[in-house]
Design an enzyme around this catalytic site. Structure first.
Site, mmCIF file in Angstrom:
data_model
loop_
_atom_site.group_PDB
_atom_site.id
_atom_site.type_symbol
_atom_site.label_atom_id
_atom_site.label_comp_id
_atom_site.label_asym_id
_atom_site.label_seq_id
_atom_site.Cartn_x
_atom_site.Cartn_y
_atom_site.Cartn_z
ATOM 1 N N ASP A 184 0.848 -1.202 0.000
ATOM 2 C CA ASP A 184 0.000 0.000 0.000
ATOM 3 C C ASP A 184 0.878 1.245 0.000
ATOM 4 O OD1 ASP A 184 -2.394 1.426 -0.053
ATOM 5 O OD2 ASP A 184 -2.602 1.441 2.128
ATOM 6 N N LEU A 185 1.887 1.233 -0.840
ATOM 7 C CA LEU A 185 2.828 2.349 -0.894
ATOM 8 C C LEU A 185 2.217 3.485 -1.713
ATOM 9 C CD1 LEU A 185 5.655 2.914 0.171
ATOM 10 C CD2 LEU A 185 6.555 2.180 -2.016
#
Length: 144
Positions: A103-104
């Site tokens: 979830d960068l």
């Protein structure tokens, strides 16, 4: 986070984040300090608290928005510094801890008081099974 009022999926993600954060030690990853569950005023209203390093500069998404509003562009040196710091943290996660963030995004990159970037929000991370699995997540999410 209220454990009683949150969907099971969110509870698992929060507990997963605690386990992941406990295992990470890197200058460009938000540091884990402690966590605890506290009973609420009513029975069954327990809350999970995760105590982490304070990133007084906010997040990268907000910084990008502020820069856009003021018309101040990032310098090449700033971009190189941020990129190096994020790459260093991700290399540590992938190669040393065998962890994939998943979830960068700018909202999960935090800015410290001294202007360093620190990756945070490991709630949906996955540990990798093999060195060939960098793009695959066959081992699954760490859960309590």
């Amino acid at each position: 986070m209220s454990l009683a009022r949150s969907p099971l999926k969110e509870q698992k993600a929060s507990k997963n984040e605690v386990r992941v954060l406990q295992a990470l030690t890197h200058p460009h990853i938000v540091a884990y300090n402690d966590s605890f569950v506290s009973a609420g005023p009513r029975a069954g209203d327990a809350k999970l608290f995760i105590l982490m390093e304070w990133a007084s500069g906010g997040d990268l998404g907000s910084l990008i928005s502020r820069r856009k509003q003021t018309g101040k562009r990032f310098s090449e040196a700033e971009i190189l510094k941020f990129t190096w710091q994020m790459t260093s943290a991700l290399a540590y996660c992938h190669h040393d801890r065998r962890l994939l963030h998943r979830d960068l995004k700018p909202a999960n990159i935090f800015i410290s008081a001294d202007g360093a970037v620190k990756i945070g929000d490991f709630g949906i991370s996955r540990f990798l099974c093999t060195s060939e699995a960098l793009a695959q997540t066959q081992c699954g999410t760490v859960s309590a």
